[in-house]
Every structure is written in C-alpha cells, then in structure tokens.
Design an enzyme around this catalytic site. Structure first.
Site, PDB file in Angstrom:
ATOM      1  N   ALA A  71       7.666 -40.493  -7.360  1.00  0.00           N
ATOM      2  CA  ALA A  71       7.069 -39.161  -7.457  1.00  0.00           C
ATOM      3  C   ALA A  71       7.717 -38.402  -8.602  1.00  0.00           C
ATOM      4  CB  ALA A  71       7.241 -38.393  -6.146  1.00  0.00           C
ATOM      5  N   ASP A  72       7.016 -37.393  -9.074  1.00  0.00           N
ATOM      6  CA  ASP A  72       7.573 -36.539 -10.106  1.00  0.00           C
ATOM      7  C   ASP A  72       7.057 -35.121  -9.895  1.00  0.00           C
ATOM      8  OD1 ASP A  72       9.171 -36.792 -12.767  1.00  0.00           O
ATOM      9  OD2 ASP A  72       7.551 -35.374 -13.170  1.00  0.00           O
ATOM     10  N   THR A  73       7.971 -34.176  -9.990  1.00  0.00           N
ATOM     11  CA  THR A  73       7.604 -32.766  -9.863  1.00  0.00           C
ATOM     12  C   THR A  73       7.943 -32.055 -11.164  1.00  0.00           C
ATOM     13  OG1 THR A  73       8.019 -32.767  -7.475  1.00  0.00           O
ATOM     14  CG2 THR A  73       8.005 -30.621  -8.575  1.00  0.00           C
TER      15      THR A  73
END
Length: 196
Positions: A71-73
């Site tokens: 995931a990446d935010t």
C-alpha cells in the site's frame, strides 16, 4: 486463514492487520518512492503500491506465497504530491502548505493473488480540512517528532488531530489502510477471511 506478506514497515498497517485478525509476516519493499514521472497523484499512489508488491514478487520468485499486500499513502494539494518528509524543514513546508485548507489523502492498495497470478490494485481518496495553524503550533508539532516517516508530515490519529477541522471519506484510509475497501478486496479475490 492464509498468511499474507505485508510489503510495508508501516506500524499503522500492522495494527490494522492485527485488528482484523489476519496472519501476516512483514517484508518491507525497497523501491524508489521519489520517481514521480508525469503521473497524477492517484496514479502515482497506485503505481507505488504495485511496485512494492512487484518488488517482493521478484525477491520471492522461486517460492511465491499466495498473498502479498502493498500500500502507499500520499497527500495531494494543488497538484503537488507530499510523501514522507525528508527532514524537519521539509515537514515544516508541508504543514505550512496544508494549514487552513483542504487536501486529499490517497491510499492505494495492491494485492497479489497467487491463485489467479494477478495483482489487483485499488485506491481510496479522502478529503481532510486543516484549520488555520499558528506558526508556534507548527513548531510545537514538529518538536513532538510525530511527523517523521508519515505522508504529509502528520498523523491524523495522533496529535495532528488537533489541527483537523473536518474529513470526508475513509478515516482508516487517511491513517493508512481503508478497512472497508481492503475487506472487500480480500473477499473479491477469494481470500477466505474468517476461516481457520
């Protein structure tokens, strides 16, 4: 339930996995997060999430597990993208830009399904409004060190909650893992959630 490799060192994502009762092991991906190219913010978040999964696929190519999750935010305001600040000065610039206005928090999720041999990628966009912040309050926040290692230089679930006057969208997505969308993603990919 089958184990999932979490391609992230994020303590917040680990906490969500524990909350959901998911068996997992941690294997942080090593990718270049600075290479933005010409991608729009949402496209960039998805690209980075997929890159993280592909990094682990490459490392484990001879013994691939059934499930790998990355995931990446990131934060987007006025078309600019804010990931993790490089240092205190960078964090100060980010917080100064975010104060008194709205910004988007984008969390992209990529799930490798070993049964189908595919990577499913989805993203969730939420809106956060910061109240005006006095310069001395920015300094106070920077002194806490909470800005380190987080997109946009703040943790909504921490002391930065003092600055947030409103949100629209997924609170857990702002923290780093949109739980509803993640749960749906697992189910739609055939993950036997809740089975032993």
């Amino acid at each position: 339930m089958e184990p999932i490799i979490l391609a992230s060192g994020s303590l917040r994502r680990q906490e969500f996995f524990k909350l959901l009762g998911l068996p997992f092991s941690i294997m942080p991906a090593r990718i270049d997060e600075e290479d933005h190219g010409d991608l729009k913010p949402r496209e960039l978040a998805e690209e980075l999430a997929v890159r993280k999964v592909n990094n682990i696929i490459g490392l484990l190519s001879s013994r691939l597990p059934n499930w790998i999750f990355g995931a990446d935010t990131l934060i987007s305001v006025d078309g600019d993208v804010y990931g993790k600040p490089k240092d205190r000065e960078d964090a100060h610039k980010m917080l100064t830009k975010l104060q008194g206005r709205n910004h988007e928090v984008i969390t992209a999720m990529a799930l490798y399904n070993g049964k189908g041999k595919n990577v499913d990628c989805r993203s969730v966009v939420s809106s956060v409004t910061f109240a005006p912040i006095l310069p001395e309050d920015i300094e106070w926040y920077l002194n806490t060190g909470e800005w380190q290692g987080v997109a946009g230089a703040y943790k909504i679930q921490g002391l930065a909650g003092c600055f947030v006057s409103g949100i629209i969208g997924s609170y857990s997505g702002i923290v780093g893992l949109p739980m509803h969308e993640f749960y749906v993603m697992l189910k739609e990919n055939g993950y036997s959630y809740g089975d032993s």
